[in-house]
Design an enzyme around this catalytic site. Sequence first.
Site, PDB file in Angstrom:
ATOM      1  N   TYR A   1      -0.307  24.872 -12.195  1.00  0.00           N
ATOM      2  CA  TYR A   1       0.378  26.388 -11.638  1.00  0.00           C
ATOM      3  C   TYR A   1       0.889  26.529 -10.709  1.00  0.00           C
ATOM      4  O   TYR A   1       1.605  25.437  -9.506  1.00  0.00           O
ATOM      5  CB  TYR A   1      -0.804  27.474 -12.205  1.00  0.00           C
ATOM      6  CG  TYR A   1      -1.385  26.770 -14.061  1.00  0.00           C
ATOM      7  CD1 TYR A   1      -1.123  27.068 -14.403  1.00  0.00           C
ATOM      8  CD2 TYR A   1      -2.767  27.481 -13.179  1.00  0.00           C
ATOM      9  CE1 TYR A   1      -1.227  26.309 -15.977  1.00  0.00           C
ATOM     10  CE2 TYR A   1      -3.600  26.860 -14.821  1.00  0.00           C
ATOM     11  CZ  TYR A   1      -2.888  26.350 -16.042  1.00  0.00           C
ATOM     12  OH  TYR A   1      -3.580  26.349 -16.869  1.00  0.00           O
TER      13      TYR A   1
ATOM     14  N   VAL B   1      -8.550  26.869 -17.389  1.00  0.00           N
ATOM     15  CA  VAL B   1      -8.966  27.606 -16.879  1.00  0.00           C
ATOM     16  C   VAL B   1     -10.851  27.481 -16.928  1.00  0.00           C
ATOM     17  O   VAL B   1     -11.607  28.317 -17.050  1.00  0.00           O
ATOM     18  CB  VAL B   1      -8.817  29.212 -17.275  1.00  0.00           C
ATOM     19  CG1 VAL B   1      -7.743  29.697 -16.512  1.00  0.00           C
ATOM     20  CG2 VAL B   1      -8.889  29.497 -19.259  1.00  0.00           C
TER      21      VAL B   1
ATOM     22  N   LYS C   1      -3.003  19.851 -22.559  1.00  0.00           N
ATOM     23  CA  LYS C   1      -2.132  19.918 -22.371  1.00  0.00           C
ATOM     24  C   LYS C   1      -1.299  18.855 -21.723  1.00  0.00           C
ATOM     25  O   LYS C   1       0.308  18.516 -22.053  1.00  0.00           O
ATOM     26  CB  LYS C   1      -0.831  21.644 -21.671  1.00  0.00           C
ATOM     27  CG  LYS C   1      -1.482  22.862 -22.450  1.00  0.00           C
ATOM     28  CD  LYS C   1      -1.360  23.264 -21.082  1.00  0.00           C
ATOM     29  CE  LYS C   1      -2.168  25.450 -21.474  1.00  0.00           C
ATOM     30  NZ  LYS C   1      -1.345  26.136 -20.903  1.00  0.00           N
TER      31      LYS C   1
ATOM     32  N   TYR D   1      -2.391  26.264 -30.770  1.00  0.00           N
ATOM     33  CA  TYR D   1      -2.375  26.159 -29.652  1.00  0.00           C
ATOM     34  C   TYR D   1      -3.717  27.123 -29.379  1.00  0.00           C
ATOM     35  O   TYR D   1      -4.453  25.677 -28.622  1.00  0.00           O
ATOM     36  CB  TYR D   1      -1.487  27.041 -29.041  1.00  0.00           C
ATOM     37  CG  TYR D   1      -1.681  27.377 -27.552  1.00  0.00           C
ATOM     38  CD1 TYR D   1      -1.539  26.716 -26.642  1.00  0.00           C
ATOM     39  CD2 TYR D   1      -2.124  28.675 -27.123  1.00  0.00           C
ATOM     40  CE1 TYR D   1      -1.362  26.932 -25.111  1.00  0.00           C
ATOM     41  CE2 TYR D   1      -2.352  28.132 -25.694  1.00  0.00           C
ATOM     42  CZ  TYR D   1      -1.896  27.733 -24.966  1.00  0.00           C
ATOM     43  OH  TYR D   1      -1.942  28.217 -23.455  1.00  0.00           O
TER      44      TYR D   1
ATOM     45  N   SER E   1      -6.603  24.382 -20.328  1.00  0.00           N
ATOM     46  CA  SER E   1      -5.405  23.633 -20.138  1.00  0.00           C
ATOM     47  C   SER E   1      -5.105  21.849 -20.754  1.00  0.00           C
ATOM     48  O   SER E   1      -3.979  21.698 -19.919  1.00  0.00           O
ATOM     49  CB  SER E   1      -4.496  24.691 -19.056  1.00  0.00           C
ATOM     50  OG  SER E   1      -3.968  25.453 -20.122  1.00  0.00           O
TER      51      SER E   1
END
Length: 308
Positions: free
Chosen positions: A243, A261, A67, A191, A64
């Site tokens: 998160y 992660v 992103k 993705y 992530s």
Amino acid sequence: MPDLAQTVREIAEEMRARPDRGEVATYIPELATVDPAAFGIAVVDADGQVAAGGDCDVPFSIQSVSKVFTLTLALGKIGDRLWRRVGREPSGSPFNSIVQLEAEHGVPRNPFINAGAIAVTDAILSGHQPREALGEILRFLHFVAEDTNISIDDKVAASEQRTGFRNRALANYMKAFGVLENPVDYTLGVYFHHCAIAMTCRQLAMAGRFLAHGGRNPSTGYSVVSPERARRINAVMLTCGHYDGSGEFAYRVGLPGKSGVGGGILAVAPRRASIAVWSPGLDASGNSHLGRIALELLTQRMGWSIFG
């Protein structure tokens, strides 16, 4: 001012010796095989000097953390129209929550939870073939890191495609609400592959420099984004980058940051440095356990919190 190189070396040694290492991600089978004893850190200052320690040159799956770069690209492509398709608020829910997406009519809460990042990927894909969109993401990383050796780990990408059932559910749900423009399989393919990009701490810290220096690469002087856009990306990183652990990260570390992660975290000390840490063991929120502790120690010892 403490010596940065020495501080980084000391933190790397302290982290290597700690017994509490968190749990590696197992829901992506390839990530379950990573050695939990690994720890790397790299810090690039405004002059381009790199202070590094531990496994700073071992490539890992950035997941992530990618992103941040896809958000930057999507904003460059469609500007603030992106915010019609994805929000900017912290989620307070797990990164792959379906319940929240249902309650909010298919519009993801922010660009860093899985649903939001899938919507951002869809914006980059529009008008391209999946291979072209992936090429654009990789070229952007090569440009900001000044390193063409960054590539996709095909084993991790295949592992994600085989097991990404929840991400398929999120994407199909958004498609039903018209949030996604492209075929779901195309968007998810891009993705899964950008999450499977492998980088070292050194490469990742280099890639994040533009966010630490008002949107500009300090070594070349090239503008990557406007100062205002860099500020805003940093703001979303601070509030949403970890998160439902984002508040805790802001409280303890006090810097904008984005975790993945795979155990990586990219953090930004505005006007000072870009920082990457990697330790594969995760805490309950899915963020690197030792990575967060190392960043907390770094900001305390260097006095780098954005909160003074």
